[in-house]
Design a protein around this motif. Structure first.
Motif, PDB file in Angstrom:
ATOM      1  N   ASP A 118       0.832  -1.162   0.175  1.00 43.04           N
ATOM      2  CA  ASP A 118       0.073  -0.004  -0.021  1.00 43.04           C
ATOM      3  C   ASP A 118       0.844   1.289  -0.009  1.00 43.04           C
ATOM      4  N   THR A 119       2.217   1.102  -0.359  1.00 39.21           N
ATOM      5  CA  THR A 119       3.002   2.411  -0.469  1.00 39.21           C
ATOM      6  C   THR A 119       2.583   3.402  -1.291  1.00 39.21           C
ATOM      7  N   THR A 120       2.477   4.567  -0.905  1.00 39.23           N
ATOM      8  CA  THR A 120       1.858   5.697  -2.069  1.00 39.23           C
ATOM      9  C   THR A 120       2.785   5.648  -3.205  1.00 39.23           C
ATOM     10  N   VAL A 121       1.923   6.302  -4.176  1.00 34.05           N
ATOM     11  CA  VAL A 121       2.765   6.589  -5.457  1.00 34.05           C
ATOM     12  C   VAL A 121       3.733   7.362  -5.368  1.00 34.05           C
ATOM     13  N   GLU A 133       6.591  12.985  -8.146  1.00 34.19           N
ATOM     14  CA  GLU A 133       5.483  11.910  -8.108  1.00 34.19           C
ATOM     15  C   GLU A 133       4.934  11.983  -9.731  1.00 34.19           C
ATOM     16  N   SER A 137       4.882   9.091 -12.404  1.00 30.99           N
ATOM     17  CA  SER A 137       3.805   8.820 -13.029  1.00 30.99           C
ATOM     18  C   SER A 137       3.823   8.809 -14.492  1.00 30.99           C
ATOM     19  N   SER A 149      -1.901   4.905 -10.197  1.00 29.44           N
ATOM     20  CA  SER A 149      -3.206   4.709  -9.444  1.00 29.44           C
ATOM     21  C   SER A 149      -4.139   3.853 -10.069  1.00 29.44           C
ATOM     22  N   ARG A 152      -2.777   0.338 -10.106  1.00 28.04           N
ATOM     23  CA  ARG A 152      -3.112  -0.389  -8.621  1.00 28.04           C
ATOM     24  C   ARG A 152      -4.704  -0.851  -8.739  1.00 28.04           C
TER      25      ARG A 152
END
Length: 161
Positions: A118-121, A133, A137, A149, A152
């Motif tokens: 669940d590591t953030t982007v 980020e 992305s 996102s 995921r």
């Protein structure tokens, strides 16, 4: 090794399934080693990279430190080549440039992390060496075709693209 697999199957001792899997993995390893010996006849790609002892050193360095700001100088030095010779040889053997390989390797790691954690982007991008980020992305979308996102979300829904 094949005899070991057969023996484990016939004798059916405790741990036989585990032993068969281990024998099968070793058999696969030996087959791959025979196949990549010298790289003759292999199409450009990862297996051919493994067959090239000098380039393999550079690939191992990239794999060990994916967040490092890789250019051409350091992996070329690890391979013991000039930058121009390294870039030319890498492209010939891998079918892509060294920097494209680094980007694809980072995205491969990102895809796994997006599926399995669940590591953030943003944190994932930073961990993989991207300055922001947004840059992470953008690179991810360029390789995968979808933003991290959404990837995921799709993976969680079972699409797994």
């Amino acid at each position: 090794m094949l005899e070991g697999i057969v023996e484990e199957t016939v004798r059916s001792l405790p741990g036989a399934a585990f032993a068969r899997r281990q024998h099968a993995q070793l058999l696969l390893l030996h087959a791959l080693r025979l196949g990549v010996r010298g790289g003759a006849g292999l199409r450009p790609g990862w297996l051919r990279l493994l067959a090239d002892a000098r380039l393999r050193l550079a690939v191992e360095a990239v794999h060990a430190a994916p967040a490092h700001p890789w250019g051409l100088r350091e992996p070329a030095a690890v391979a013991g080549m000039s930058r121009s010779h390294f870039a030319q040889r890498f492209r010939e053997v891998a079918g892509q440039t060294p920097l494209a390989y680094v980007s694809h390797w980072r995205v491969r790691l990102a895809r796994q992390a997006l599926r399995d954690s669940d590591t953030t982007v943003a944190a994932l991008g930073e961990r993989l060496g991207y300055a922001s980020e947004s840059s992470f992305s953008h690179a991810f979308r360029r390789v995968v075709g979808t933003p991290p996102s959404r990837y995921r979300r799709n993976a969680a829904e079972g699409d797994g693209r």
